[in-house]
Design a protein around this motif. Structure first.
Motif, PDB file in Angstrom:
ATOM      1  N   ILE A   1      36.563  61.764  22.177  1.00 43.59           N
ATOM      2  CA  ILE A   1      37.754  61.622  20.590  1.00 43.59           C
ATOM      3  C   ILE A   1      37.833  63.156  20.440  1.00 43.59           C
ATOM      4  CG2 ILE A   1      38.223  61.194  18.485  1.00 43.59           C
ATOM      5  CD1 ILE A   1      36.125  59.118  18.277  1.00 43.59           C
ATOM      6  N   CYS A   2      39.083  63.419  19.786  1.00 48.15           N
ATOM      7  CA  CYS A   2      39.339  64.718  19.671  1.00 48.15           C
ATOM      8  C   CYS A   2      40.080  65.107  17.917  1.00 48.15           C
ATOM      9  CB  CYS A   2      39.885  66.092  20.152  1.00 48.15           C
ATOM     10  SG  CYS A   2      41.478  65.413  20.729  1.00 48.15           S
ATOM     11  N   ARG A   3      40.436  65.952  17.734  1.00 45.55           N
ATOM     12  CA  ARG A   3      42.023  66.040  16.427  1.00 45.55           C
ATOM     13  C   ARG A   3      43.298  64.604  16.858  1.00 45.55           C
ATOM     14  NH1 ARG A   3      44.026  71.590  13.948  1.00 45.55           N
ATOM     15  NH2 ARG A   3      45.393  70.542  12.139  1.00 45.55           N
ATOM     16  N   ARG A   4      43.641  65.591  17.730  1.00 43.42           N
ATOM     17  CA  ARG A   4      45.122  65.118  18.020  1.00 43.42           C
ATOM     18  C   ARG A   4      44.853  64.209  19.634  1.00 43.42           C
ATOM     19  NH1 ARG A   4      48.186  70.191  16.300  1.00 43.42           N
ATOM     20  NH2 ARG A   4      48.809  69.554  13.649  1.00 43.42           N
ATOM     21  N   GLY A   5      44.039  64.188  20.352  1.00 41.49           N
ATOM     22  CA  GLY A   5      43.898  63.262  21.161  1.00 41.49           C
ATOM     23  C   GLY A   5      44.242  64.949  22.976  1.00 41.49           C
ATOM     24  N   ASN A   6      43.578  65.677  22.230  1.00 37.75           N
ATOM     25  CA  ASN A   6      44.330  66.849  23.204  1.00 37.75           C
ATOM     26  C   ASN A   6      42.959  67.200  23.992  1.00 37.75           C
ATOM     27  OD1 ASN A   6      47.363  67.373  23.637  1.00 37.75           O
ATOM     28  ND2 ASN A   6      46.906  68.529  21.651  1.00 37.75           N
ATOM     29  N   ASP A   7      41.972  67.600  23.230  1.00 37.88           N
ATOM     30  CA  ASP A   7      40.911  68.061  23.841  1.00 37.88           C
ATOM     31  C   ASP A   7      39.618  67.193  24.583  1.00 37.88           C
ATOM     32  OD1 ASP A   7      41.517  70.923  23.343  1.00 37.88           O
ATOM     33  OD2 ASP A   7      40.434  70.773  21.163  1.00 37.88           O
ATOM     34  N   SER A   8      40.317  65.992  23.921  1.00 36.32           N
ATOM     35  CA  SER A   8      39.500  65.017  24.222  1.00 36.32           C
ATOM     36  C   SER A   8      39.996  64.174  25.701  1.00 36.32           C
ATOM     37  CB  SER A   8      39.926  63.318  23.434  1.00 36.32           C
ATOM     38  OG  SER A   8      40.873  63.168  23.073  1.00 36.32           O
ATOM     39  N   GLN A   9      41.217  64.662  26.117  1.00 36.02           N
ATOM     40  CA  GLN A   9      41.717  64.639  27.681  1.00 36.02           C
ATOM     41  C   GLN A   9      40.776  66.083  28.664  1.00 36.02           C
ATOM     42  OE1 GLN A   9      45.815  62.447  28.024  1.00 36.02           O
ATOM     43  NE2 GLN A   9      46.091  63.583  26.111  1.00 36.02           N
ATOM     44  N   ILE A  10      40.642  66.640  28.000  1.00 36.05           N
ATOM     45  CA  ILE A  10      40.707  67.971  28.864  1.00 36.05           C
ATOM     46  C   ILE A  10      38.833  67.223  29.032  1.00 36.05           C
ATOM     47  CG2 ILE A  10      40.089  69.657  29.007  1.00 36.05           C
ATOM     48  CD1 ILE A  10      42.178  70.483  27.331  1.00 36.05           C
TER      49      ILE A  10
END
Length: 471
Positions: free
Chosen positions: A424-433
């Motif tokens: 999980i992250c704020r907007r779904g970008n870092d979580s993918q990384i």
């Protein structure tokens, strides 16, 4: 909802009409209104009239009226500016791209200095999260166009200059037309595609680009595309390098930070924005390149309040943009070129395959069905400060910045101990990384367990928990 949208559209139309009428009035006054007393403070005119009634009286400079001498006297006193420099400022046209943390302070000082015409471009609207650093906007300006809000405030600072707001997204279709109307361009944006766009458009128009950036506790500043031929004080011809001379290829989208994602201390863009306006003033009044940030890169570190300047290499003779035989002769699609969007708020990385992604609705259902034997682990990859602000109950914090070697092994061990894991992250970008890092390091058993939350915590707030803060 339709009534709200219709009313917003009507208000935007009225604002645009008002701006057009104000510009029309400005031009009419400038062309026809005679110089009056200091009490009325008319717009700058090219000549101060001299007739029989003022023969023998004190003259007010070659082209500056009395009110301008009095208003700008503190900077006219400076030898590097003087009357001649103030005349240049009053005739100058400066375009500021971005009415945010950098553009606001830059615009304030340019308006205060008496720059004759200031254009402000911004597609966005004022948000509450902007106000801590974007000093031209107030609480009452929320949901108003940033360009309009900035223009209104600047008019209250200096009614003798022309302010033109552009409520649009700068792109390849409009950049050349807008930029060609100005003398100096300030890059106050926060995304890579617009930086390349501004660079290329400025090179094509042979205009200097004053580029600033600010993130977390650090700011940077330099001038691209300087041409000595535009400065009568230069003794020899010289052309400075452009943005592409230093960065011929854009960085990967996932490596580029932003204020909304990584945070910024309000005074940092304030410092850089003020320095951008200073460099613009110096350019306009005719200071030579040895006194400007030409082929020099200023770095401000707010942590220990230090400035340092790094020397940049000279113009690349083989640069595809600014060389004698450029390969790039037209503006391109910069979002495609940079593989990222110009509207940072809409950034939506697509790194993971669909089988490794999960919606907020699916996550809620799975969390509700989980038991001690079928534990669903939530790994929040935001930094500690964000995690402490708000989080989903039961989540553990592993900041993405720590995803190296030992930490990756630690996360892999946790995955082995749980049946399902969602990043999980704020907007779904870092979580993918983060999830991709783990997938690349893990084995086949891990691939079926690992997912990331589509849209991040913003999606969780919108669809599941409306009380969850959005920041």
């Amino acid at each position: 909802m339709e009534q709200i949208q219709r009313l917003e559209q009507e208000i935007d139309h009225l604002r645009k009409t008002l701006q057009e009428k104000e510009n029309e009035l400005f031009e009419m006054k400038r062309n026809w209104m005679p110089m009056e007393s200091n009490d009325t403070q008319p717009e700058f005119t090219t000549l101060y009239s001299r007739n029989e009634s003022n023969v023998g009286k004190v003259q007010y400079g070659d082209k500056l009226p009395k009110w301008a001498i009095e208003r700008y006297s503190r900077q006219i006193l400076l030898p590097d500016i003087g009357v001649a420099g103030q005349e240049k400022l009053c005739k100058a046209k400066v375009l500021i791209v971005g009415a945010g943390g950098l553009g606001c302070p830059a615009a304030v000082y340019l308006a205060g200095a008496g720059v004759g015409e200031i254009g402000i471009i911004d597609y966005d609207k004022v948000d509450l999260t902007n106000i801590h650093r974007q000093i031209l906007h107030a609480e009452c300006d929320q949901n108003k166009s940033k360009a309009v809000s900035a223009a209104e405030t600047l008019k209250s600072i200096n009614s003798n200059i022309k302010i033109t707001p552009y409520m649009l997204q700068l792109d390849s279709s409009n950049a050349l037309d807008i930029i060609s109307k100005y003398d100096v361009i300030l890059d106050c944006t926060d995304n890579v595609p617009t930086r390349y766009l501004l660079n290329d458009a400025c090179v094509m128009n042979k205009l200097p680009l004053i580029s600033g950036s600010a993130l977390k506790m650090e700011g940077q500043l330099t001038i691209y595309g300087y041409r000595s031929g535009r400065n009568q004080n230069e003794k020899e011809l010289y052309q400075g390098g452009c943005y592409r001379c230093l960065f011929p290829n854009p960085p990967p989208a996932e490596t580029v930070g932003s204020c909304s994602a990584n945070g910024v201390a309000g005074p940092i863009p304030g410092v850089i924005g003020a320095l951008q306006s200073l460099e613009a003033i110096k350019l306009i009044v005719g200071q030579t390149r040895d006194k400007l940030l030409v082929e020099r890169f200023l770095i401000f570190d707010g942590d220990d309040v230090t400035f340092r300047t790094v020397k940049l290499r000279s113009r690349d003779p083989n640069c595809p943009m600014c060389s004698e035989n450029p390969k790039i002769t037209n503006l391109i699609d910069y979002e495609v070129f940079c593989k990222s969007q110009a509207k940072e708020k809409d950034l939506d990385l697509q790194i993971l395959p669909s089988e490794n992604r999960i919606t907020a609705f699916q996550l809620k259902e799975e969390l509700g069905n989980s038991s001690m034997k079928q534990r669903h682990l939530l790994i929040d990859v935001r930094n500690e400060a964000e995690f402490n602000m708000c989080r989903i109950d039961g989540a553990v914090n592993y900041p993405i910045e720590q995803f190296r070697d030992a930490k990756v092994d630690e996360v892999l061990k946790m995955i082995d101990e749980n049946s399902k894991v969602t990043f999980i992250c704020r907007r779904g970008n870092d979580s993918q990384i983060a999830a991709k890092i783990i997938l690349d390091k893990g084995n086949e058993d891990h691939k079926g367990k690992i997912k990331d939350l589509i849209g991040g915590l913003h999606s969780w707030s919108e669809y599941i928990d409306h009380d969850f803060p959005v920041y």
